[in-house]
Write a protein that holds these residues in place. Structure first.
Motif, PDB file in Angstrom:
ATOM      1  N   GLU A   1       0.852  -1.181   0.000  1.00  0.00           N
ATOM      2  CA  GLU A   1       0.000   0.000   0.000  1.00  0.00           C
ATOM      3  C   GLU A   1       0.892   1.236   0.000  1.00  0.00           C
ATOM      4  O   GLU A   1       1.809   1.343   0.801  1.00  0.00           O
TER       5      GLU A   1
ATOM      6  N   ASP B   1       0.848   5.665  -0.476  1.00  0.00           N
ATOM      7  CA  ASP B   1       0.096   6.919  -0.560  1.00  0.00           C
ATOM      8  C   ASP B   1       0.632   7.728  -1.738  1.00  0.00           C
ATOM      9  O   ASP B   1       1.832   7.989  -1.825  1.00  0.00           O
TER      10      ASP B   1
ATOM     11  N   LYS C   1      -7.798   1.692  -5.427  1.00  0.00           N
ATOM     12  CA  LYS C   1      -7.731   2.964  -4.702  1.00  0.00           C
ATOM     13  C   LYS C   1      -8.460   2.799  -3.382  1.00  0.00           C
ATOM     14  O   LYS C   1      -9.587   2.327  -3.333  1.00  0.00           O
ATOM     15  N   GLY C   2      -7.794   3.213  -2.308  1.00  0.00           N
ATOM     16  CA  GLY C   2      -8.378   3.121  -0.979  1.00  0.00           C
ATOM     17  C   GLY C   2      -8.879   4.464  -0.495  1.00  0.00           C
ATOM     18  O   GLY C   2      -9.445   5.255  -1.255  1.00  0.00           O
ATOM     19  N   GLU C   3      -8.608   4.734   0.748  1.00  0.00           N
ATOM     20  CA  GLU C   3      -9.078   5.953   1.419  1.00  0.00           C
ATOM     21  C   GLU C   3      -8.204   7.160   1.102  1.00  0.00           C
ATOM     22  O   GLU C   3      -7.017   7.024   0.837  1.00  0.00           O
ATOM     23  N   ARG C   4      -8.805   8.321   1.174  1.00  0.00           N
ATOM     24  CA  ARG C   4      -8.041   9.566   1.090  1.00  0.00           C
ATOM     25  C   ARG C   4      -7.190   9.659   2.350  1.00  0.00           C
ATOM     26  O   ARG C   4      -7.666   9.378   3.445  1.00  0.00           O
ATOM     27  N   THR C   5      -5.930  10.056   2.213  1.00  0.00           N
ATOM     28  CA  THR C   5      -5.012  10.028   3.349  1.00  0.00           C
ATOM     29  C   THR C   5      -4.693  11.398   3.934  1.00  0.00           C
ATOM     30  O   THR C   5      -3.986  11.489   4.923  1.00  0.00           O
TER      31      THR C   5
ATOM     32  N   ARG D   1      -6.456  15.603   4.381  1.00  0.00           N
ATOM     33  CA  ARG D   1      -7.510  16.588   4.091  1.00  0.00           C
ATOM     34  C   ARG D   1      -6.977  17.735   3.264  1.00  0.00           C
ATOM     35  O   ARG D   1      -7.703  18.341   2.487  1.00  0.00           O
TER      36      ARG D   1
ATOM     37  N   TRP E   1      -4.153   9.715  -1.825  1.00  0.00           N
ATOM     38  CA  TRP E   1      -4.974   8.532  -1.615  1.00  0.00           C
ATOM     39  C   TRP E   1      -4.068   7.330  -1.384  1.00  0.00           C
ATOM     40  O   TRP E   1      -2.930   7.299  -1.841  1.00  0.00           O
ATOM     41  N   SER E   2      -4.601   6.347  -0.735  1.00  0.00           N
ATOM     42  CA  SER E   2      -3.904   5.090  -0.527  1.00  0.00           C
ATOM     43  C   SER E   2      -4.199   4.174  -1.713  1.00  0.00           C
ATOM     44  O   SER E   2      -5.359   4.020  -2.105  1.00  0.00           O
TER      45      SER E   2
END
Length: 69
Positions: A9, A11, A43-47, A49, A54-55
């Motif tokens: 994973e 970022d 594509k995972g979560e936004r890492t 703000r 993204w991850s």
């Protein structure tokens, strides 16, 4: 971090997207953009703000090819 499936994973900054791939970079510099195939990554979560990061889960060989590890 590599898991038992040979994936890792990472970022990354997301700059653009097509039906087949994400245009990403490791440092936010669009001149360093490379295409990450959707067939090879998830594509995972936004890492962040504040940053468009993204991850992304991908095979280790692909992360190594793009000098992400």
């Amino acid at each position: 971090m590599t898991n038992e499936r040979g994936r890792t994973e990472v970022d990354l900054y997301l700059h653009t997207e097509t039906n087949a791939a994400w245009g990403v970079s490791a440092d936010g510099d669009e001149e360093q953009l490379f295409w990450l195939p959707k067939s090879q990554a998830e594509k995972g979560e936004r890492t962040s703000r504040r940053e468009p990061t993204w991850s992304f889960d991908m095979p280790v060989w692909l992360a190594e090819k793009e000098d992400l590890l």
